[in-house]
Each structure stands twice: as C-alpha cells, then as structure tokens.
Design an enzyme around this catalytic site. Structure first.
Site, PDB file in Angstrom:
ATOM      1  N   ARG A  62    -123.681  35.305  16.895  1.00 12.14           N
ATOM      2  CA  ARG A  62    -123.376  36.232  15.794  1.00 12.14           C
ATOM      3  C   ARG A  62    -122.480  35.552  14.753  1.00 12.14           C
ATOM      4  O   ARG A  62    -122.508  35.891  13.579  1.00 12.14           O
ATOM      5  CB  ARG A  62    -122.744  37.526  16.322  1.00 12.14           C
ATOM      6  N   TYR A 122    -133.774  45.319  -6.788  1.00 10.22           N
ATOM      7  CA  TYR A 122    -134.522  45.665  -5.593  1.00 10.22           C
ATOM      8  C   TYR A 122    -134.075  47.065  -5.137  1.00 10.22           C
ATOM      9  O   TYR A 122    -132.872  47.356  -5.129  1.00 10.22           O
ATOM     10  CB  TYR A 122    -134.232  44.619  -4.519  1.00 10.22           C
ATOM     11  N   ASP A 194    -128.582  37.736  -7.626  1.00  9.74           N
ATOM     12  CA  ASP A 194    -129.696  37.724  -6.682  1.00  9.74           C
ATOM     13  C   ASP A 194    -130.825  36.935  -7.351  1.00  9.74           C
ATOM     14  O   ASP A 194    -131.424  37.378  -8.329  1.00  9.74           O
ATOM     15  CB  ASP A 194    -130.134  39.154  -6.364  1.00  9.74           C
ATOM     16  N   LYS A 219    -138.713  36.134   1.326  1.00 15.44           N
ATOM     17  CA  LYS A 219    -139.687  35.982   0.257  1.00 15.44           C
ATOM     18  C   LYS A 219    -140.087  34.507   0.133  1.00 15.44           C
ATOM     19  O   LYS A 219    -140.564  33.935   1.075  1.00 15.44           O
ATOM     20  CB  LYS A 219    -139.124  36.560  -1.034  1.00 15.44           C
TER      21      LYS A 219
HETATM   22  C1  LIG Z   1    -136.830  41.789  -0.978  1.00 14.70           C
HETATM   23  C2  LIG Z   1    -135.656  41.644  -1.800  1.00 14.70           C
HETATM   24  C3  LIG Z   1    -134.384  41.919  -1.294  1.00 14.70           C
HETATM   25  C4  LIG Z   1    -134.156  42.434   0.114  1.00 14.70           C
HETATM   26  O1  LIG Z   1    -134.492  41.466   1.058  1.00 14.70           O
HETATM   27  P1  LIG Z   1    -134.902  41.815   2.587  1.00 14.70           P
HETATM   28  O2  LIG Z   1    -135.022  40.465   3.186  1.00 14.70           O
HETATM   29  O3  LIG Z   1    -136.191  42.578   2.524  1.00 14.70           O
HETATM   30  O4  LIG Z   1    -133.789  42.630   3.141  1.00 14.70           O
HETATM   31  C5  LIG Z   1    -133.296  41.735  -2.122  1.00 14.70           C
HETATM   32  N1  LIG Z   1    -133.446  41.314  -3.395  1.00 14.70           N
HETATM   33  C6  LIG Z   1    -134.661  41.044  -3.906  1.00 14.70           C
HETATM   34  C7  LIG Z   1    -134.771  40.582  -5.325  1.00 14.70           C
HETATM   35  C8  LIG Z   1    -135.802  41.200  -3.146  1.00 14.70           C
HETATM   36  O5  LIG Z   1    -137.010  40.951  -3.679  1.00 14.70           O
END
Ligand SMILES: *Cc1c(COP(=O)(O)O)cnc(C)c1O
Length: 429
Positions: A62, A122, A194, A219
């Site tokens: 963890r 998101y 992000d 992604k």
């Molecule tokens: C998918 C996504 C997230 C969240 O990610 P997860 O791995 O699904 O929790 C956050 N920011 C963006 C821009 C995303 O496309």
C-alpha cells in the site's frame, strides 16, 4: 547512464527498469507481494523506514513496491524528459485516475481552503469537486479555465489550488497552461493539470509552469484497455506528503500487476501516440467534409477555436475528437447501432476505437451549480450533443469506411429512438 540525457523514446523503454541482478531478466520481474521482510529492528534500514523517507525500503505494497516504484520512476522521467530540474521530480501511482485526483485534493486542501476548478472536466472529477469537496468545508469555484481572466477573477485570499484538465474531457476545450501558472502563482496557489488526453508525449505541463500533473494511466499510458491506474507527477516532497497522508490512509494503491502491464504499455507510448494523432487528423478531415456532420472539434484542425494554443503547448493534437450530427439524437443512435469496428463504449486511449454520445442537456444538467452563462458557453461547443471519438490503432481507412457506413441510411431505432428517449425523459421528470 545519465537518464536525463536520453530521448523520450528511449526513456519510454528503459526508465525505471534495469536487468534483474539475480537472473538477468530484461523485464522487471512482477513483484506480486503485499509484504516485504524488514531488515530487522534497530538497523539503519529500519530507521529509514520509520523516518519514512521517499525511497524507504519496501515494507507493505500500500505504501510502496518495486514494480510500482519502477512505474513511478518511468513516469517522472517521461514528464521531465528534455527539461532541466528533472531529478527534482517524482511520481506516485494510484489504483485509478480518480484515486490520484482525490488523493491530491484531500491532501492539499482542508476545511476553509478554496480551489478553482475547470467546470468542464472528466465527469468523476467535476462531480467530486462540486458534490463532495464542499461537504468537507472546502470552497469550490467552477469556472471556464480556457479564459485565464475568469480564473484570476475567481481567486480568493484562501485559494490554494487551480485545477484544470487540458484538453478537457469530453469537449476538447484547452486551457493555457503558462498563463494559468502565472495567474495561480501570483496568488500563491498551485496549478495542477490533468494531462490524460495528451499524455507526456504531446504535452509536458511541468515544463509549461504547472506544479503537478495528473494522469489516468487507464487511458493512453497503458493503452490496451486492460488495466486501471492513476498517477501524480511533481515535486518529491509534495508527493511524499500525498503518499503518507492519503495513499496510506485512504488506500487507493495500484496493483503491482497493473503497474507491470502499464510499464509494458509505456514502451510503445511514443509510437502509439504518433499513430493515434495521424489517424485522428485523417478521420477529423473526413468527418469535416461529410454531409451528415454539423461540426468537428479537433485541436489539430484549423477550425478548432484554440488551434493556435494547441500548436503552442502541445506537440501534437492527439487521438480524441468530437463531432456533432446534423440529425441530432436519432443520427447518434443510428451511428451507435451501425458501427462495426468502433465500439459504442465509454473510456478512451485504447488500441480499439471507441465512440460515445453525450446529449448536451444531460451533460450540463449532470454538473450541479453551473450558471446560465456557463451552460450557454458549454452548449455553444456541444450543440445538441457530441459524439466523442477515441481513435484506436486500426487502419485509418477501415475506421473511415466504418463511420461512412454508419452515417448513411438510418435504422428503425435511429428513427424511433429519439421519440422513445423523449418519452422516457418526460416520465423520469
Ligand atoms: C478517465 C479519466 C479520468 C479518471 O480516470 P480513471 O482511471 O477512470 O479513474 C480522469 N481524468 C481524465 C481526463 C480522464 O479521461
């Protein structure tokens, strides 16, 4: 070997992994262990553990694990490749992108603090900001961060953080990272970006002045649609605090198996992003010329309102695009029914091409607290609704043929669907 002198493509393969000293294995062995034998009570290493230095020996997964640390080292190398000060950057990996976003927010913000966030993010992120942070006494302003002046006007003496997503999911609106870094820093706040949609191949927010980078590894970074993961990249002291305060206490740690898959995915990231970008531009041009299409939004097209900003802060426009259909909802239902190579599915950044429809009404109503002006501005990007497209690694010609076929004559559902949808919506109020 001084890693900081190596090119991005080399780091994508090598950073964080060395041949296994025991077996010579070139891939880092997968350490599926929760627990590590401690070097004994009172020894120097155990002291280091107690002091919990950022690179303390592994004790429990963890907190840290060799496979997770390799991934963290590679991500830090990629976000800083070609920059000075790279050695002063670290990374922290989490179970999902959302675990990274929530760890960041809950460590840096306390009751009485204020945060300025993009109102287009998101969905999970914007819902966390608007619905949950206020429950903990954190003040949240949702603003259009594509306009740095709106961010400046939203700042308060207690603003700790400006949080943006660029390109923003799902509408592909961009925020000017250097301009926002200046605005945030003048007010003594941090800027977190992000950068999931761009990946470090196309955009390096730290170089542009941001303090922290957020990624959903789910992604492009993994790229194969088979592992969830998230990451934060930034100053090691800040990440150490986030690890101690939130990873350890909230427990959103990444599985070593997922880290190992993501490390494998990263080796091909530069190649994949290049291909996603080339194919997305081809598809965007095809759609722009298609009679069934009202509008295409892709930062690589001259028609994107922020094409110049994209060219300034990104080295390529990426694999995501959206388009609006002249036939509205009915045409979108038809498209979803008829695609054969694209999957009608959420998520993005996979080898497999995906598309997903967002009706504008549902989208703007899902975000609480948006003002009338904000809703109108989002509407002007989205029209009646957008098809969000994640261009995969299939042949661009096949993708274009698939869309061409699916945009042609309508199925029964494509005609009757909107009526059924309106009746359903009417019933649910
Ligand atoms: C998918 C996504 C997230 C969240 O990610 P997860 O791995 O699904 O929790 C956050 N920011 C963006 C821009 C995303 O496309």
């Amino acid at each position: 070997m001084d890693e900081h002198q190596l090119d991005f493509d080399t780091l994508a393969v090598h950073a964080g992994e060395q041949p296994d000293p025991e077996t010579g294995a070139l891939r880092l062995p997968l350490h599926m262990a929760t627990t590590f034998k401690l070097p004994g009570f009172g020894s120097k290493l155990f002291e280091a553990l107690l002091l919990a230095s950022p690179r303390a020996p592994h004790a429990y997964t963890r907190w840290s694990n060799p496979t997770l640390r390799a991934l963290e080292d590679r991500l830090a190398a990629l976000e800083t490749s070609g920059q000075s000060g790279a050695s002063r950057t670290g990374a922290l990996v989490t179970a999902t992108g959302m675990a990274a976003v929530s760890a960041l927010m809950l460590t840096l913000l306390s009751s009485g603090d204020h945060v300025v966030c993009s109102e287009v993010c998101y969905a999970g992120s914007v819902e966390l900001f608007a619905q949950h942070l206020p429950r903990f006494g954190i003040q949240v302003s949702l603003v259009d961060t594509s306009d740095a002046e709106q961010v400046r006007l939203a700042l308060r003496p207690n603003t700790r953080l400006v949080y943006v997503e660029t390109p923003a999911n799902p509408i592909l609106r961009l925020s000017d990272i250097p301009a926002l870094a200046q605005v945030a820093h003048e007010a003594g706040a941090l800027l977190a970006v992000d950068s999931t949609w761009a990946s470090p191949v196309l955009q390096q927010p730290l170089r542009l002045g941001a303090d922290l980078v957020v990624h959903s590894l789910t992604k492009y970074l993994n790229g194969h649609g088979d592992a969830l993961g998230g990451a934060l990249v930034g100053p090691p002291e800040m990440l150490h605090r986030i690890r101690q305060d939130m990873l350890v206490h909230l427990g959103g740690s990444l599985s070593p198996f997922n880290a190992w898959l993501i490390l494998r995915g990263l080796a091909t990231l530069p190649l994949r992003m290049q291909r996603h970008t080339q194919a997305a531009l081809q598809v965007a041009r095809f759609l722009e010329a298609h009679p069934a299409v009202e509008r295409v939004v892709y930062p690589g097209l001259e028609s994107h309102p922020q094409h110049a900003l994209a060219a300034r802060q990104m080295s390529g426009a990426g694999g995501m695009l959206t388009f609006q259909l002249k036939g509205g909802l009915g045409a979108a239902i038809n498209l979803a029914e008829k695609v054969r190579i694209f999957a009608y599915a959420t998520s993005l950044g996979h080898a497999h091409s995906l598309l997903f429809y967002y009706p504008t009404d549902l989208y703007v109503d899902a975000v609480p607290y948006l003002s009338g002006t904000q809703k109108a501005s989002i509407r002007s990007w989205m029209g009646e609704g957008i098809v969000r497209v994640s261009i995969g690694l299939e042949s661009p010609d096949d993708l274009i043929a698939d869309l061409d076929y699916a945009l042609s004559s309508r199925t029964f559902k494509g005609w009757a669907g909107p009526l059924a949808y309106r009746l359903m919506k009417g019933k649910s109020g």
